[in-house]
Design a protein around this motif. Structure first.
Motif, PDB file in Angstrom:
ATOM      1  N   GLY A   1      26.514  39.964  -9.648  1.00  0.00           N
ATOM      2  CA  GLY A   1      25.725  40.912 -10.409  1.00  0.00           C
ATOM      3  C   GLY A   1      24.232  40.689 -10.297  1.00  0.00           C
ATOM      4  O   GLY A   1      23.490  41.030 -11.220  1.00  0.00           O
ATOM      5  N   GLY A   2      23.779  40.148  -9.174  1.00  0.00           N
ATOM      6  CA  GLY A   2      22.352  39.995  -8.932  1.00  0.00           C
ATOM      7  C   GLY A   2      21.758  41.271  -8.360  1.00  0.00           C
ATOM      8  O   GLY A   2      22.363  42.355  -8.428  1.00  0.00           O
ATOM      9  N   ILE A   3      20.590  41.162  -7.753  1.00  0.00           N
ATOM     10  CA  ILE A   3      19.916  42.343  -7.224  1.00  0.00           C
ATOM     11  C   ILE A   3      20.743  43.017  -6.146  1.00  0.00           C
ATOM     12  O   ILE A   3      20.910  44.247  -6.134  1.00  0.00           O
ATOM     13  N   GLY A   4      21.304  42.254  -5.216  1.00  0.00           N
ATOM     14  CA  GLY A   4      22.113  42.852  -4.164  1.00  0.00           C
ATOM     15  C   GLY A   4      23.365  43.508  -4.693  1.00  0.00           C
ATOM     16  O   GLY A   4      23.732  44.611  -4.269  1.00  0.00           O
ATOM     17  N   GLY A   5      24.063  42.843  -5.611  1.00  0.00           N
ATOM     18  CA  GLY A   5      25.291  43.407  -6.161  1.00  0.00           C
ATOM     19  C   GLY A   5      25.037  44.677  -6.955  1.00  0.00           C
ATOM     20  O   GLY A   5      25.796  45.659  -6.846  1.00  0.00           O
ATOM     21  N   LEU A   6      23.983  44.689  -7.766  1.00  0.00           N
ATOM     22  CA  LEU A   6      23.676  45.890  -8.536  1.00  0.00           C
ATOM     23  C   LEU A   6      23.201  47.015  -7.627  1.00  0.00           C
ATOM     24  O   LEU A   6      23.524  48.196  -7.868  1.00  0.00           O
ATOM     25  N   ALA A   7      22.440  46.689  -6.584  1.00  0.00           N
ATOM     26  CA  ALA A   7      22.034  47.722  -5.629  1.00  0.00           C
ATOM     27  C   ALA A   7      23.259  48.328  -4.953  1.00  0.00           C
ATOM     28  O   ALA A   7      23.327  49.551  -4.743  1.00  0.00           O
TER      29      ALA A   7
ATOM     30  N   TRP B   1      31.538  57.030  -5.507  1.00  0.00           N
ATOM     31  CA  TRP B   1      32.554  55.998  -5.636  1.00  0.00           C
ATOM     32  C   TRP B   1      32.521  55.398  -7.041  1.00  0.00           C
ATOM     33  O   TRP B   1      31.524  55.512  -7.766  1.00  0.00           O
ATOM     34  N   GLN B   2      33.606  54.738  -7.394  1.00  0.00           N
ATOM     35  CA  GLN B   2      33.694  53.944  -8.608  1.00  0.00           C
ATOM     36  C   GLN B   2      33.633  52.465  -8.221  1.00  0.00           C
ATOM     37  O   GLN B   2      34.027  52.083  -7.113  1.00  0.00           O
ATOM     38  N   ALA B   3      33.134  51.641  -9.128  1.00  0.00           N
ATOM     39  CA  ALA B   3      33.051  50.213  -8.814  1.00  0.00           C
ATOM     40  C   ALA B   3      33.177  49.388 -10.076  1.00  0.00           C
ATOM     41  O   ALA B   3      32.839  49.835 -11.178  1.00  0.00           O
ATOM     42  N   VAL B   4      33.665  48.163  -9.890  1.00  0.00           N
ATOM     43  CA  VAL B   4      33.612  47.152 -10.928  1.00  0.00           C
ATOM     44  C   VAL B   4      32.820  45.983 -10.353  1.00  0.00           C
ATOM     45  O   VAL B   4      33.029  45.587  -9.197  1.00  0.00           O
ATOM     46  N   VAL B   5      31.864  45.473 -11.127  1.00  0.00           N
ATOM     47  CA  VAL B   5      31.024  44.357 -10.696  1.00  0.00           C
ATOM     48  C   VAL B   5      31.469  43.113 -11.450  1.00  0.00           C
ATOM     49  O   VAL B   5      31.416  43.073 -12.687  1.00  0.00           O
ATOM     50  N   LEU B   6      31.910  42.103 -10.721  1.00  0.00           N
ATOM     51  CA  LEU B   6      32.371  40.854 -11.317  1.00  0.00           C
ATOM     52  C   LEU B   6      31.272  39.807 -11.193  1.00  0.00           C
ATOM     53  O   LEU B   6      30.923  39.380 -10.090  1.00  0.00           O
ATOM     54  N   GLU B   7      30.707  39.417 -12.329  1.00  0.00           N
ATOM     55  CA  GLU B   7      29.626  38.436 -12.366  1.00  0.00           C
ATOM     56  C   GLU B   7      30.121  37.170 -13.045  1.00  0.00           C
ATOM     57  O   GLU B   7      30.612  37.204 -14.171  1.00  0.00           O
ATOM     58  N   ARG B   8      29.984  36.047 -12.361  1.00  0.00           N
ATOM     59  CA  ARG B   8      30.508  34.787 -12.872  1.00  0.00           C
ATOM     60  C   ARG B   8      29.790  34.310 -14.129  1.00  0.00           C
ATOM     61  O   ARG B   8      30.396  33.724 -15.024  1.00  0.00           O
ATOM     62  N   ALA B   9      28.493  34.546 -14.232  1.00  0.00           N
ATOM     63  CA  ALA B   9      27.725  34.073 -15.385  1.00  0.00           C
ATOM     64  C   ALA B   9      28.190  34.750 -16.668  1.00  0.00           C
ATOM     65  O   ALA B   9      28.615  35.909 -16.664  1.00  0.00           O
ATOM     66  N   ALA B  10      28.081  34.025 -17.762  1.00  0.00           N
ATOM     67  CA  ALA B  10      28.505  34.572 -19.051  1.00  0.00           C
ATOM     68  C   ALA B  10      27.573  35.663 -19.545  1.00  0.00           C
ATOM     69  O   ALA B  10      27.979  36.568 -20.271  1.00  0.00           O
ATOM     70  N   GLU B  11      26.294  35.573 -19.172  1.00  0.00           N
ATOM     71  CA  GLU B  11      25.318  36.589 -19.544  1.00  0.00           C
ATOM     72  C   GLU B  11      24.662  37.118 -18.286  1.00  0.00           C
ATOM     73  O   GLU B  11      24.314  36.355 -17.384  1.00  0.00           O
ATOM     74  N   LEU B  12      24.472  38.434 -18.242  1.00  0.00           N
ATOM     75  CA  LEU B  12      23.894  39.048 -17.066  1.00  0.00           C
ATOM     76  C   LEU B  12      22.389  38.874 -17.069  1.00  0.00           C
ATOM     77  O   LEU B  12      21.717  39.103 -18.074  1.00  0.00           O
TER      78      LEU B  12
ATOM     79  N   ARG C   1      11.640  38.541 -10.944  1.00  0.00           N
ATOM     80  CA  ARG C   1      12.967  38.959 -10.485  1.00  0.00           C
ATOM     81  C   ARG C   1      13.734  39.684 -11.588  1.00  0.00           C
ATOM     82  O   ARG C   1      14.451  40.647 -11.331  1.00  0.00           O
ATOM     83  N   ALA C   2      13.585  39.218 -12.817  1.00  0.00           N
ATOM     84  CA  ALA C   2      14.322  39.827 -13.918  1.00  0.00           C
ATOM     85  C   ALA C   2      13.906  41.276 -14.138  1.00  0.00           C
ATOM     86  O   ALA C   2      14.724  42.101 -14.580  1.00  0.00           O
ATOM     87  N   ASP C   3      12.657  41.629 -13.848  1.00  0.00           N
ATOM     88  CA  ASP C   3      12.194  42.998 -14.069  1.00  0.00           C
ATOM     89  C   ASP C   3      12.832  43.964 -13.076  1.00  0.00           C
ATOM     90  O   ASP C   3      13.255  45.064 -13.456  1.00  0.00           O
ATOM     91  N   LEU C   4      12.906  43.584 -11.793  1.00  0.00           N
ATOM     92  CA  LEU C   4      13.565  44.455 -10.821  1.00  0.00           C
ATOM     93  C   LEU C   4      15.067  44.505 -11.080  1.00  0.00           C
ATOM     94  O   LEU C   4      15.708  45.553 -10.941  1.00  0.00           O
ATOM     95  N   HIS C   5      15.636  43.379 -11.466  1.00  0.00           N
ATOM     96  CA  HIS C   5      17.048  43.343 -11.826  1.00  0.00           C
ATOM     97  C   HIS C   5      17.340  44.330 -12.952  1.00  0.00           C
ATOM     98  O   HIS C   5      18.328  45.066 -12.927  1.00  0.00           O
ATOM     99  N   ARG C   6      16.469  44.371 -13.941  1.00  0.00           N
ATOM    100  CA  ARG C   6      16.658  45.266 -15.087  1.00  0.00           C
ATOM    101  C   ARG C   6      16.587  46.731 -14.659  1.00  0.00           C
ATOM    102  O   ARG C   6      17.358  47.570 -15.148  1.00  0.00           O
ATOM    103  N   VAL C   7      15.683  47.051 -13.740  1.00  0.00           N
ATOM    104  CA  VAL C   7      15.581  48.426 -13.240  1.00  0.00           C
ATOM    105  C   VAL C   7      16.913  48.876 -12.646  1.00  0.00           C
ATOM    106  O   VAL C   7      17.386  49.996 -12.896  1.00  0.00           O
TER     107      VAL C   7
END
Length: 395
Positions: A10-16, A26-37, A100-106
């Motif tokens: 669920g980082g920048i590449g995964g969210l992109a 398409w439909q997608a599910v994003v699996l992120e290992r961290a407890a908080e995104l 990085r967190a700001d682009l991730h949030r976008v």
């Protein structure tokens, strides 16, 4: 044909990737290992190629609002403060700097609600000619496609490409975010962006939003994994004799905001595709930060992959081989570009941190006419930056 994908990471590449899939229906599910995104790390810059990819994802205006123009490529200095090249007022700034967190949030705010699952650690992958199944800590999920976007230490790559571990490049880096909004610093001191080149290492400054500056000190290291009880103190000790505002930036950074990482990349993979699984971003082509292209290449990957899926779905009758054809197209297009970029980044890193090469590099930069230097850092003068994305349909 529309489909369903599993995106691991669920980082920048995964969210992109998730956003690009949404754009083509398409439909997608994003699996992120961290407890908080969230996005760990400090800062980065994005070049025109990445901004064009963000435009295809429909978020370029939000990204521009979150970024800050940086003159880092135009302001080159020596540790004593002398300028090798200096940006002029009005020079173009082809780079935008971000936390990085700001682009991730976008990106996160544009991904459909409910697509991202946190605390989801992948433990197994099975695939056949028509589907892929992923076992994770919360159960099992099946889809038409698996996208491994889970970084340089990718679980997907480890499970399907077990002979491709990260490679240490003999360099280490300290990163930090300093609050410079108090007026104690001046833009003239380098906070419009700069790179200071010393023997054996360099110091990068990017301005980022909300009155902050991102800094990175990259230097040689004999082995990976060496850490210090107080990383901020170690960085400050190494940089004490360098020009201001470098010592002041380190001093203004909270201890907990100083990150120490070792710089690694990957040996070139023979393919980014295995069955119905595909690698994207650092999972496929982790590269050193010396060209500022790591995140940008992952955003490019996402757009190209989605475009290939959309094109193959309209090229002929939908069927079980459509995904495989799209993945072959993605691999053929992305592997040469990303691996060439990674090689160039690695070579740049060797040059800019080599004590032996430092004097020759400084002499070359000094002798280069300023107009020629400016042309080289303009968007139309950089081959990597000239990349044009394929078009994605509106959702």
């Amino acid at each position: 044909m529309t489909g369903r994908a599993i995106v691991v990471g669920g980082g920048i590449g995964g969210l992109a990737a998730a956003l690009a899939l949404h754009r083509i229906g398409w439909q997608a599910v994003v699996l992120e290992r961290a407890a908080e995104l969230g996005e760990i790390g400090a800062g980065m810059s994005q070049a025109p190629n990445a901004m064009r990819a963000l435009a295809e994802l429909g978020v370029v205006e939000q990204a521009r609002a979150a970024g800050v123009p940086t003159y880092s490529a135009g302001n080159l200095r020596l540790p004593d403060g002398r300028y090798l090249q200096r940006a002029r007022s009005g020079d173009p700034t082809p780079l935008l700097a971000f936390h990085r967190a700001d682009l991730h949030r976008v990106l996160l705010e544009s991904v459909p609600a409910g697509w991202v699952r946190t605390g989801a650690e992948v433990t197994g992958i099975q695939y056949d000619a028509g589907a892929v199944t992923v076992t994770w800590s919360g159960g099992e999920v099946g889809a038409d496609l698996l996208i491994g976007a889970d970084g340089i230490r990718s679980t997907v790559r480890r499970l399907l490409w077990p002979d491709a571990p990260p490679r240490f490049l003999g360099r280490t880096a300290w990163l930090g975010i300093a609050d410079v909004g108090t007026g104690a610093f001046a833009v003239a001191d380098g906070l419009s962006g700069s790179v200071t080149m010393g023997p054996g290492g360099y110091f990068l400054i990017h301005p980022i939003n909300r009155g902050r500056a991102y800094w990175a000190y990259v230097t040689t290291a004999g082995q990976a994994g060496v850490r210090y009880p107080k990383e901020k103190n170690e960085a400050a000790r190494r940089l004490a004799s360098w020009h201001e505002p470098i010592p002041a930036l380190v001093a203004a950074t909270p201890e907990q905001a100083v990150i120490h990482i070792d710089i690694c990349d990957l040996d070139p993979l023979p393919t980014y595709v295995r069955g119905r699984a595909v690698l994207l971003g650092d999972a496929a082509h982790a590269m050193s930060p010396d060209r500022g292209q790591g995140a940008g290449q992952s955003i490019e990957d996402a757009v190209v992959l989605a475009a290939a899926l959309a094109d193959e779905s309209t090229a002929g009758p939908a069927g079980p081989f459509m995904v495989e054809a799209a993945l072959r197209r993605y691999d053929a297009e992305r592997r040469p570009r990303t691996q060439a970029t990674a090689r160039s980044a690695r070579a740049d890193g060797r040059r800019t941190t080599s004590t032996a090469a430092h004097r020759a590099l400084v002499t070359m930069i000094r002798l280069m006419p300023a107009p020629l230097w400016r042309k080289g850092i303009a968007a139309d003068g950089n081959a990597t930056w000239r990349w044009q994305p394929p078009h994605l349909p509106s959702p």
